[in-house]
Design a protein around this motif. Structure first.
Motif, PDB file in Angstrom:
ATOM      1  N   LYS A  59       0.922  -1.226  -0.068  1.00 52.89           N
ATOM      2  CA  LYS A  59      -0.091   0.034   0.012  1.00 52.89           C
ATOM      3  C   LYS A  59       0.738   1.194   0.039  1.00 52.89           C
ATOM      4  O   LYS A  59       1.450   1.556   0.819  1.00 52.89           O
TER       5      LYS A  59
ATOM      6  N   LEU B  29      12.410   2.709  11.956  1.00 52.27           N
ATOM      7  CA  LEU B  29      11.359   2.413  11.098  1.00 52.27           C
ATOM      8  C   LEU B  29      11.667   0.887  10.486  1.00 52.27           C
ATOM      9  O   LEU B  29      12.787   0.758  10.181  1.00 52.27           O
ATOM     10  N   ALA B  30      10.754  -0.008  10.849  1.00 55.75           N
ATOM     11  CA  ALA B  30      10.884  -1.167  10.296  1.00 55.75           C
ATOM     12  C   ALA B  30      10.076  -1.271   9.222  1.00 55.75           C
ATOM     13  O   ALA B  30      10.355  -0.632   8.193  1.00 55.75           O
ATOM     14  N   GLY B  32       7.100  -0.168   8.908  1.00 52.90           N
ATOM     15  CA  GLY B  32       6.310   1.069   8.903  1.00 52.90           C
ATOM     16  C   GLY B  32       4.819   0.896   8.902  1.00 52.90           C
ATOM     17  O   GLY B  32       4.178   1.843   8.852  1.00 52.90           O
ATOM     18  N   LEU B  35       3.886   2.199  12.486  1.00 51.51           N
ATOM     19  CA  LEU B  35       4.515   3.762  12.817  1.00 51.51           C
ATOM     20  C   LEU B  35       4.059   4.639  11.646  1.00 51.51           C
ATOM     21  O   LEU B  35       3.735   5.695  12.275  1.00 51.51           O
ATOM     22  N   MET B  58      19.971  -8.538  10.258  1.00 47.23           N
ATOM     23  CA  MET B  58      18.585  -8.706  10.786  1.00 47.23           C
ATOM     24  C   MET B  58      17.597  -9.290  10.032  1.00 47.23           C
ATOM     25  O   MET B  58      16.384  -9.162  10.504  1.00 47.23           O
ATOM     26  N   ILE B  99      -2.699 -12.471   9.806  1.00 45.26           N
ATOM     27  CA  ILE B  99      -2.282 -10.941   9.944  1.00 45.26           C
ATOM     28  C   ILE B  99      -2.849 -10.125   8.899  1.00 45.26           C
ATOM     29  O   ILE B  99      -2.438 -10.339   7.700  1.00 45.26           O
ATOM     30  N   LYS B 107       5.068  -6.015   4.096  1.00 49.26           N
ATOM     31  CA  LYS B 107       5.877  -5.167   4.558  1.00 49.26           C
ATOM     32  C   LYS B 107       6.064  -5.107   6.255  1.00 49.26           C
ATOM     33  O   LYS B 107       7.180  -4.841   6.615  1.00 49.26           O
ATOM     34  N   HIS B 116       6.326  -2.969  19.209  1.00 46.35           N
ATOM     35  CA  HIS B 116       5.084  -1.983  19.011  1.00 46.35           C
ATOM     36  C   HIS B 116       4.287  -2.414  20.121  1.00 46.35           C
ATOM     37  O   HIS B 116       3.581  -1.815  20.939  1.00 46.35           O
ATOM     38  N   ASP B 122      -1.102 -10.131  16.742  1.00 44.91           N
ATOM     39  CA  ASP B 122      -1.252 -11.477  16.696  1.00 44.91           C
ATOM     40  C   ASP B 122      -0.020 -12.060  17.321  1.00 44.91           C
ATOM     41  O   ASP B 122      -0.182 -13.071  18.112  1.00 44.91           O
ATOM     42  N   GLU B 163      17.235   0.672  23.050  1.00 42.08           N
ATOM     43  CA  GLU B 163      17.278  -0.612  22.569  1.00 42.08           C
ATOM     44  C   GLU B 163      16.777  -1.315  21.234  1.00 42.08           C
ATOM     45  O   GLU B 163      15.610  -0.552  21.263  1.00 42.08           O
ATOM     46  N   VAL B 165      15.248  -4.509  19.016  1.00 44.97           N
ATOM     47  CA  VAL B 165      15.050  -6.073  19.036  1.00 44.97           C
ATOM     48  C   VAL B 165      16.081  -6.344  17.783  1.00 44.97           C
ATOM     49  O   VAL B 165      15.657  -6.038  16.791  1.00 44.97           O
TER      50      VAL B 165
HETATM   51  C1  LIG Z   1      -4.298  -2.351   7.805  1.00 46.13           C
HETATM   52  C2  LIG Z   1      -3.530  -2.897   8.751  1.00 46.13           C
HETATM   53  C3  LIG Z   1      -3.895  -4.039   9.274  1.00 46.13           C
HETATM   54  C4  LIG Z   1      -3.198  -4.699  10.288  1.00 46.13           C
HETATM   55  N1  LIG Z   1      -3.613  -5.850  10.644  1.00 46.13           N
HETATM   56  C5  LIG Z   1      -2.811  -6.634  11.559  1.00 46.13           C
HETATM   57  C6  LIG Z   1      -3.243  -7.768  12.163  1.00 46.13           C
HETATM   58  O1  LIG Z   1      -4.422  -8.275  11.845  1.00 46.13           O
HETATM   59  N2  LIG Z   1      -2.607  -8.341  13.130  1.00 46.13           N
HETATM   60  C7  LIG Z   1      -1.320  -7.932  13.642  1.00 46.13           C
HETATM   61  O2  LIG Z   1      -0.546  -8.428  14.527  1.00 46.13           O
HETATM   62  N3  LIG Z   1      -0.837  -6.610  12.983  1.00 46.13           N
HETATM   63  C8  LIG Z   1      -1.576  -5.974  12.080  1.00 46.13           C
HETATM   64  N4  LIG Z   1      -0.887  -4.902  11.588  1.00 46.13           N
HETATM   65  C9  LIG Z   1       0.096  -4.158  12.038  1.00 46.13           C
HETATM   66  C10 LIG Z   1       1.236  -4.750  11.459  1.00 46.13           C
HETATM   67  O3  LIG Z   1       1.613  -5.981  11.648  1.00 46.13           O
HETATM   68  C11 LIG Z   1       2.504  -4.022  11.653  1.00 46.13           C
HETATM   69  O4  LIG Z   1       3.376  -4.444  10.645  1.00 46.13           O
HETATM   70  C12 LIG Z   1       3.464  -4.500  12.824  1.00 46.13           C
HETATM   71  O5  LIG Z   1       2.494  -4.282  13.875  1.00 46.13           O
HETATM   72  C13 LIG Z   1       4.567  -3.483  13.219  1.00 46.13           C
HETATM   73  O6  LIG Z   1       5.777  -4.022  12.238  1.00 46.13           O
HETATM   74  P1  LIG Z   1       6.335  -3.050  11.495  1.00 46.13           P
HETATM   75  O7  LIG Z   1       7.675  -3.901  11.198  1.00 46.13           O
HETATM   76  O8  LIG Z   1       5.433  -2.523  10.409  1.00 46.13           O
HETATM   77  O9  LIG Z   1       7.007  -1.705  12.532  1.00 46.13           O
HETATM   78  P2  LIG Z   1       7.000  -0.218  12.313  1.00 46.13           P
HETATM   79  O10 LIG Z   1       5.726   0.214  12.127  1.00 46.13           O
HETATM   80  O11 LIG Z   1       8.020   0.236  11.639  1.00 46.13           O
HETATM   81  O12 LIG Z   1       7.394   0.219  14.028  1.00 46.13           O
HETATM   82  C14 LIG Z   1       6.388  -0.147  14.773  1.00 46.13           C
HETATM   83  C15 LIG Z   1       7.188   0.479  16.358  1.00 46.13           C
HETATM   84  O13 LIG Z   1       8.279  -0.630  16.645  1.00 46.13           O
HETATM   85  C16 LIG Z   1       9.465   0.290  16.633  1.00 46.13           C
HETATM   86  N5  LIG Z   1      10.505  -0.803  16.241  1.00 46.13           N
HETATM   87  C17 LIG Z   1      10.263  -1.393  14.882  1.00 46.13           C
HETATM   88  N6  LIG Z   1      11.320  -2.385  14.888  1.00 46.13           N
HETATM   89  C18 LIG Z   1      12.014  -2.263  16.021  1.00 46.13           C
HETATM   90  C19 LIG Z   1      13.252  -3.250  16.605  1.00 46.13           C
HETATM   91  N7  LIG Z   1      13.721  -4.038  15.794  1.00 46.13           N
HETATM   92  N8  LIG Z   1      13.465  -2.807  17.634  1.00 46.13           N
HETATM   93  C20 LIG Z   1      13.086  -1.923  18.450  1.00 46.13           C
HETATM   94  N9  LIG Z   1      11.823  -1.225  18.108  1.00 46.13           N
HETATM   95  C21 LIG Z   1      11.542  -1.352  16.762  1.00 46.13           C
HETATM   96  C22 LIG Z   1       9.375   1.477  15.863  1.00 46.13           C
HETATM   97  O14 LIG Z   1      10.058   2.521  16.247  1.00 46.13           O
HETATM   98  C23 LIG Z   1       7.758   1.766  16.165  1.00 46.13           C
HETATM   99  O15 LIG Z   1       7.496   2.532  17.373  1.00 46.13           O
HETATM  100  C24 LIG Z   1      -1.841  -4.240  10.731  1.00 46.13           C
HETATM  101  C25 LIG Z   1      -1.493  -3.041  10.124  1.00 46.13           C
HETATM  102  C26 LIG Z   1      -2.119  -2.279   9.125  1.00 46.13           C
HETATM  103  C27 LIG Z   1      -1.561  -1.179   8.335  1.00 46.13           C
END
Ligand SMILES: Cc1cc2nc3c(=O)[nH]c(=O)nc-3n(C[C@H](O)[C@H](O)[C@H](O)COP(=O)(O)OP(=O)(O)OC[C@H]3O[C@@H](n4cnc5c(N)ncnc54)[C@H](O)[C@@H]3O)c2cc1C
Ligand code: FES
Ligand code: FES
Lengths: 162, 280
Positions: A59, B29-30, B32, B35, B58, B99, B107, B116, B122, B163, B165
């Protein structure tokens, strides 16, 4: 903060200056004028902004242009080759997979992701794959048929080319 | 919707990310996918984003000394389709597939989701029942945190400032292990209203069992009452029903416009029964 990014969009290389906070969808629409990628909700829910990034449906309203640096992007404008519709585009046309058409570019890009990983999906596979794409018009049945049409057509083309 | 202004830096290594993170207003930013939506709504306004999604050390999944080691930047999709995971920890493929949607799974990352600590995410439930260890790195060095100590509250974890992960280590389960993850989802976002993860070992009767919930309370939790009602027993329909009836008692239950407290608690029992029946 401004950044320089290099991306390949629909086979064409671009070097562009973007603001760090520029979302990919705005970069594609406003800077590259590729307005086939739509913004339906802007809250990561509807999937109408879906594009392919390095072969994966994403997206583009939930991604920064900066994150796409170095990537190959395909938008709906990049699917037809030499004036020939992509089998999915043909499928949406043949099976009446659209009414207003707003969701269609995103639907098609997500279906491209599906067919690249699973060329012969079942009806359930198709419905599961399109969960992140909303359509407010069609009721989805013809969208599923359009993807089935494309799957069959792509198989036929493959057989023909062997 | 456009986020407020920030600087963007792509980190090339864990060490570089740690040193960049010394700036207090910086955020990692992982994928995203939690975030960026929050930044677009201006619920979050970091002045600097450190993109860690492309740090090679990683990413990926490997088998090492009786454990599966999953890089924190491995996406939900990569986990869902990985052969090592399918073979040894099928509960993770099952959870990954539930998920969000295709685009989110392409992504979003495991590490991002754990950091987060969304109460409706999940992954936390599966981490609790598989004895996952979350490895983190910071200016003071590395440490390993058990999943049971990691989720400390509503969007809260044991991570300290600065820190990161870096990986998730999960012991390979023994041969007579069965597992399941089932979920009642919010129909639009598909986040868990109730997610129940179960891992059980035994032949005929239950030697050991772990049951965890996500979506139900402020953070994911192990439900020891359900576990104790099953340990040493044969998992017949009656035993499962009695055990499932004890689910989510004595914890504070979340309530929102999708599911009020009473309904959520009821769903926890229903989904405990479904998960237990799947492994019985
Ligand atoms: C439309 C939609 C539907 C979704 N549905 C679900 C669902 O059904 N089930 C579910 O579980 N999730 C769901 N999600 C959330 C999705 O799984 C996210 O991707 C996830 O929660 C966060 O991972 P990310 O890699 O995108 O992290 P980001 O958004 O990049 O980061 C999230 C947070 O974690 C911090 N962070 C990231 N990586 C690290 C690291 N390695 N160490 C320390 N801090 C870190 C960041 O600074 C930020 O604060 C949904 C999201 C969307 C947009
Ligand atoms: S505009 Fe991106 S998901 Fe709706
Ligand atoms: S055709 Fe109108 S939204 Fe799908």
């Amino acid at each position: 903060m401004n950044l320089t990014i290099q991306v390949e969009v629909n086979g064409k290389k671009h070097k562009s200056t973007v603001e760090a906070r520029q979302l990919l969808v705005y970069y594609l629409r406003d800077q590259l004028r590729l307005t086939g990628t739509h913004i339906g909700c802007d809250t990561s829910s509807c999937g109408s902004c879906t594009v392919m990034i390095d072969g994966m449906a994403v997206k583009s309203c939930t991604m920064l242009a900066a994150q796409a640096d170095g990537c190959a992007i395909t938008t709906i404008e990049g699917l037809a080759k030499k004036g020939e519709l992509h089998p999915l585009q043909e499928g949406f046309h043949q099976e009446h997979g659209l009414q207003c058409g707003f969701c269609t570019p995103g639907m098609i890009m997500t279906a491209v992701d599906l067919l690249s990983k699973n060329p012969e999906p079942t009806e359930m596979d198709i419905r599961h794959a399109l969960e992140g794409n909303f359509c407010r018009c069609t009721g989805y049945h013809n969208i599923v048929r359009a993807v089935q049409f494309a799957s069959a057509k792509m198989k036929e083309m493959e057989v023909a080319s062997v | 919707m456009i986020p407020s202004e920030f600087d963007y830096i792509k980190a090339k290594s864990i060490d570089e990310a740690i040193s960049l993170l010394k700036d207090g207003d910086a955020k990692l930013l992982a994928g995203g996918h939690s975030l960026i939506p929050a930044m677009k709504l201006r619920l979050n306004r970091p002045t600097k984003l450190i993109d860690i999604s492309r740090i090679a050390e990683m990413k990926g999944i490997k088998q090492e000394d009786g454990e599966l080691v999953i890089g924190a930047m491995t996406t939900h999709y990569e986990i869902m389709t990985n052969d090592l995971i399918k073979k040894h920890l099928p509960i993770l493929s099952q959870a990954a597939e539930l998920i969000g949607d295709v685009q989110v799974r392409n992504k979003g990352t495991l590490g991002g989701s754990l950091a987060h600590a969304d109460p409706s995410a999940d992954w936390p439930a599966s981490m609790l029942v598989t004895d996952a260890v979350i490895v983190v790195a910071g200016a003071k060095g590395k440490r390993a945190i058990k999943a049971g100590d990691f989720f400390t509250g509503f969007f809260m974890t044991a991570l300290e400032e600065g820190e990161i992960v870096t990986q998730i280590r999960i012991p390979l389960p023994s041969a007579n292990t069965k597992s399941a993850y089932v979920k009642f989802m919010q129909p639009a976002s598909r986040f868990a209203i109730v997610g129940c993860a179960v891992v059980v070992t035994g032949n005929g009767s239950i030697d050991d069992i772990k049951v965890a919930f996500t979506g139900v309370s402020e953070s994911a939790f192990r439900d020891t009452a359900v576990e104790n009602a099953l340990k040493g027993k044969k998992a017949d329909t009656e035993t499962i029903k009695n055990a499932a009836d004890q689910a989510a008692e004595g914890v504070s239950i979340l309530s929102d416009h999708f599911a009020g407290e009473e309904y959520r608690k009821h769903l926890a029992k229903v989904y405990a029964k479904r998960a237990l029946t799947e492994v019985a």
